[in-house]
Design a protein around this motif. Structure first.
Motif, mmCIF file in Angstrom:
data_model
loop_
_atom_site.group_PDB
_atom_site.id
_atom_site.type_symbol
_atom_site.label_atom_id
_atom_site.label_comp_id
_atom_site.label_asym_id
_atom_site.label_seq_id
_atom_site.Cartn_x
_atom_site.Cartn_y
_atom_site.Cartn_z
ATOM 1 N N GLU A 78 0.829 -1.213 0.000
ATOM 2 C CA GLU A 78 0.000 0.000 0.000
ATOM 3 C C GLU A 78 0.856 1.253 0.000
ATOM 4 O O GLU A 78 0.520 2.260 -0.653
ATOM 5 C CB GLU A 78 -0.926 -0.015 1.218
ATOM 6 N N GLU A 79 1.992 1.221 0.717
ATOM 7 C CA GLU A 79 2.903 2.376 0.703
ATOM 8 C C GLU A 79 3.466 2.604 -0.686
ATOM 9 O O GLU A 79 3.614 3.762 -1.121
ATOM 10 C CB GLU A 79 4.026 2.152 1.715
ATOM 11 N N VAL A 80 3.794 1.506 -1.389
ATOM 12 C CA VAL A 80 4.279 1.659 -2.768
ATOM 13 C C VAL A 80 3.204 2.296 -3.630
ATOM 14 O O VAL A 80 3.472 3.203 -4.438
ATOM 15 C CB VAL A 80 4.710 0.290 -3.328
ATOM 16 N N ARG A 81 1.959 1.827 -3.461
ATOM 17 C CA ARG A 81 0.872 2.385 -4.261
ATOM 18 C C ARG A 81 0.663 3.867 -3.947
ATOM 19 O O ARG A 81 0.522 4.698 -4.858
ATOM 20 C CB ARG A 81 -0.417 1.617 -3.984
ATOM 21 N N VAL A 82 0.658 4.210 -2.642
ATOM 22 C CA VAL A 82 0.449 5.605 -2.252
ATOM 23 C C VAL A 82 1.583 6.486 -2.747
ATOM 24 O O VAL A 82 1.357 7.591 -3.260
ATOM 25 C CB VAL A 82 0.293 5.697 -0.721
ATOM 26 N N ASN A 83 2.817 6.008 -2.601
ATOM 27 C CA ASN A 83 3.958 6.796 -3.076
ATOM 28 C C ASN A 83 3.916 6.995 -4.581
ATOM 29 O O ASN A 83 4.301 8.047 -5.097
ATOM 30 C CB ASN A 83 5.268 6.119 -2.664
ATOM 31 N N THR A 84 3.441 5.951 -5.283
ATOM 32 C CA THR A 84 3.314 6.090 -6.733
ATOM 33 C C THR A 84 2.259 7.130 -7.084
ATOM 34 O O THR A 84 2.469 7.966 -7.982
ATOM 35 C CB THR A 84 2.950 4.735 -7.364
ATOM 36 N N LEU A 85 1.137 7.093 -6.382
ATOM 37 C CA LEU A 85 0.085 8.073 -6.647
ATOM 38 C C LEU A 85 0.477 9.467 -6.176
ATOM 39 O O LEU A 85 0.041 10.469 -6.745
ATOM 40 C CB LEU A 85 -1.208 7.640 -5.947
ATOM 41 N N ARG A 86 1.301 9.513 -5.129
ATOM 42 C CA ARG A 86 1.723 10.821 -4.615
ATOM 43 C C ARG A 86 2.699 11.497 -5.570
ATOM 44 O O ARG A 86 2.813 12.704 -5.596
ATOM 45 C CB ARG A 86 2.350 10.638 -3.239
ATOM 46 N N GLY A 87 3.373 10.704 -6.369
ATOM 47 C CA GLY A 87 4.304 11.280 -7.335
ATOM 48 C C GLY A 87 5.745 11.048 -6.932
ATOM 49 O O GLY A 87 6.053 10.162 -6.149
ATOM 50 N N GLY A 88 6.604 11.889 -7.448
ATOM 51 C CA GLY A 88 8.026 11.755 -7.172
ATOM 52 C C GLY A 88 8.843 12.300 -8.322
ATOM 53 O O GLY A 88 8.361 13.082 -9.161
ATOM 54 N N GLN A 89 10.084 11.882 -8.356
ATOM 55 C CA GLN A 89 11.000 12.364 -9.375
ATOM 56 C C GLN A 89 10.666 11.787 -10.751
ATOM 57 O O GLN A 89 10.314 10.617 -10.873
ATOM 58 C CB GLN A 89 12.440 11.987 -9.011
ATOM 59 N N ILE A 90 10.780 12.618 -11.757
ATOM 60 C CA ILE A 90 10.741 12.166 -13.144
ATOM 61 C C ILE A 90 12.195 12.108 -13.606
ATOM 62 O O ILE A 90 12.868 13.138 -13.705
ATOM 63 C CB ILE A 90 9.923 13.123 -14.036
ATOM 64 N N GLU A 91 12.680 10.903 -13.846
ATOM 65 C CA GLU A 91 14.091 10.704 -14.158
ATOM 66 C C GLU A 91 14.288 10.466 -15.644
ATOM 67 O O GLU A 91 13.393 9.943 -16.335
ATOM 68 C CB GLU A 91 14.638 9.514 -13.367
ATOM 69 N N SER A 92 15.458 10.841 -16.094
ATOM 70 C CA SER A 92 15.781 10.655 -17.506
ATOM 71 C C SER A 92 16.097 9.190 -17.783
ATOM 72 O O SER A 92 16.948 8.608 -17.110
ATOM 73 C CB SER A 92 16.975 11.521 -17.894
ATOM 74 N N PRO A 93 15.442 8.572 -18.761
ATOM 75 C CA PRO A 93 15.745 7.178 -19.094
ATOM 76 C C PRO A 93 16.906 7.038 -20.069
ATOM 77 O O PRO A 93 17.325 5.924 -20.371
ATOM 78 C CB PRO A 93 14.442 6.687 -19.725
ATOM 79 N N VAL A 94 17.413 8.171 -20.587
ATOM 80 C CA VAL A 94 18.454 8.123 -21.610
ATOM 81 C C VAL A 94 19.537 9.144 -21.282
ATOM 82 O O VAL A 94 19.353 10.049 -20.459
ATOM 83 C CB VAL A 94 17.869 8.408 -23.017
ATOM 84 N N ARG A 95 20.637 9.001 -21.953
ATOM 85 C CA ARG A 95 21.700 10.011 -21.915
ATOM 86 C C ARG A 95 21.587 10.834 -23.190
ATOM 87 O O ARG A 95 21.692 10.278 -24.290
ATOM 88 C CB ARG A 95 23.062 9.346 -21.846
ATOM 89 N N GLY A 96 21.306 12.114 -23.020
ATOM 90 C CA GLY A 96 21.073 12.905 -24.225
ATOM 91 C C GLY A 96 20.952 14.383 -23.928
ATOM 92 O O GLY A 96 21.637 14.914 -23.051
ATOM 93 N N LEU A 97 20.030 15.033 -24.639
ATOM 94 C CA LEU A 97 19.858 16.477 -24.571
ATOM 95 C C LEU A 97 18.411 16.807 -24.253
ATOM 96 O O LEU A 97 17.490 16.103 -24.676
ATOM 97 C CB LEU A 97 20.238 17.129 -25.906
ATOM 98 N N LEU A 98 18.214 17.895 -23.488
ATOM 99 C CA LEU A 98 16.876 18.412 -23.254
ATOM 100 C C LEU A 98 16.413 19.103 -24.533
ATOM 101 O O LEU A 98 17.005 20.095 -24.965
ATOM 102 C CB LEU A 98 16.893 19.396 -22.082
ATOM 103 N N TRP A 99 15.348 18.571 -25.139
ATOM 104 C CA TRP A 99 14.955 19.034 -26.476
ATOM 105 C C TRP A 99 13.805 20.032 -26.424
ATOM 106 O O TRP A 99 13.915 21.129 -26.953
ATOM 107 C CB TRP A 99 14.585 17.838 -27.340
#
Length: 388
Positions: free
Chosen positions: A242-263
């Motif tokens: 339930e904590e995982v579910r709540v934390n997922t719904l609460r949000g968090g960091q959006i991390e880069s899945p790649v090495r690249g450039l902000l477009w």
């Protein structure tokens, strides 16, 4: 001499024509563009987005936090209920442990009383047997002295070991004394084996009987404690999910899945987004390629896996390449997820994609999206000179 000059002139003209025709007829393309795939980052949940100010084109690494989403209104009722249930189980386990401790203390006292009873009971039986043997010996000694003469004596009460008022024959008293010794010997042997014989009571004292009952209660408490702890472990697992579910719904960091450039940046700092809304796009520098338009004549001579060469404008370096895709004419759809869209003139020709290892291996430093140049698919007369 005149024929020699004529022949040399003809050779020079033929060589010039060969060079001009070879350079012009060689498969080549203009408007080659360094391109790469674009990755769109989306919000994992609804909430207010926090996005630091970053310049377009700045480098990002894999796993780097680029933005965050926080939902302060996430439903935590189920999580609170599970935590309350876990607290109840802790209280129940504490009560059972207290009962076990109290029962254990009582059981130890009962065992001590039982051991005392055993010792004193053995001592009592041995004492009574000793006196019974002494009385028997006295009677047998007196019977030997007065043999043949009938005597009247007082009998011994079998229960109270005291002399009754009525007289009985000597032989009856002697037989009773012998019986008493034998009964006490049997009682002593049973007592030494842990079994106490008697009329009107069990073979164990009250303390020992109560200890047996208490041991059963302790076993039941231990089983209840084990069950409570297992239930607590199950609730802990549910709380974790339930904590995982709540934390997922609460949000968090959006991390880069790649090495690249902000477009591109598609949202502003502080706005409220919904789950799945696009936030920004990144260029994946690991997917760098070169897209080129070629004529139909050149296109029909090409094959996937064929070698080619690329030279970027402003650079004298010629890079080895390999044909990875032949998309044909009007290939607008293949550019939907690429950083650089094709021009109208590009779409009127035939699209070719090239893999250039030197650009891909260069990482972010070689992620020169938008750079232009030329691509060559055949050998040219001046290739040996360009190598210098």
């Amino acid at each position: 001499m005149r024929f020699t000059r004529l022949i040399l002139g003809i050779l020079v003209v033929l060589a010039a024509l060969w060079i001009i025709v070879g350079e012009q007829m060689a498969g080549a393309s203009g408007d080659a563009v360094v391109n790469a795939r674009v990755v769109t980052l989306r919000a994992d949940t609804a909430g207010r987005i926090a996005m630091p100010n970053r310049l377009l084109g700045s480098h990002v690494e894999i796993g780097e936090g680029i933005a965050s989403v926080d939902d302060a209104l996430v439903d935590v009722i189920r999580l609170n209920d599970l935590r309350m249930e876990r607290a109840f189980l802790d209280a129940e386990a504490g009560r059972i442990e207290a009962d076990l401790a109290a029962s254990g203390a009582i059981l130890e006292g009962l065992k001590t009383r039982g051991e005392t009873f055993h010792a004193r009971r053995l001592e009592e039986v041995r004492t009574r047997l000793s006196h019974a043997r002494a009385r028997l010996a006295l009677l047998e000694e007196r019977g030997a002295v007065d043999a043949g003469e009938q005597r009247v004596v007082d009998a011994v009460d079998p229960d109270q070991d005291r002399l009754p008022a009525e007289p009985v024959l000597f032989e009856l008293a002697l037989d009773h004394a012998r019986e008493r010794v034998e009964v006490l010997e049997i009682a002593l042997a049973a007592a030494e084996a842990g079994v106490f014989l008697g009329d009107g009571y069990n073979d164990a004292p009250n303390s020992e009987q109560y200890a047996v009952v208490l041991e059963g209660e302790i076993a039941g408490l231990e089983a209840s404690l084990t069950e409570t702890r297992q239930r607590a472990e199950a609730v802990d697992a549910r709380i974790e999910r339930e904590e995982v579910r709540v934390n997922t719904l609460r949000g968090g960091q959006i991390e880069s899945p790649v090495r690249g450039l902000l477009w591109t940046v598609l949202q502003s700092d502080g706005v409220t987004v919904q789950r799945g809304d696009p936030v920004m796009t990144l260029v994946d520098c690991a997917s760098v390629m070169v897209t080129v338009p070629v004529s139909e004549n050149v296109y029909n001579r090409l094959e996937i896996g064929q070698e080619a060469r690329v030279r970027l404008n402003g650079s004298s370096e010629v890079l080895d390449a390999t044909i990875s895709r032949l998309a044909g004419s009007g290939a607008a759809t293949v550019y939907e997820h690429l950083a650089v869209a094709p021009s109208q003139q590009h779409l009127e020709r035939y699209d070719v994609a090239l893999t250039v290892p030197a650009l891909r291996d260069a990482g972010n430093e070689g992620c020169m999206i938008g750079r232009t140049g030329r691509a060559f698919f055949d050998d040219r007369p001046f290739d040996w000179l360009r190598g210098f």
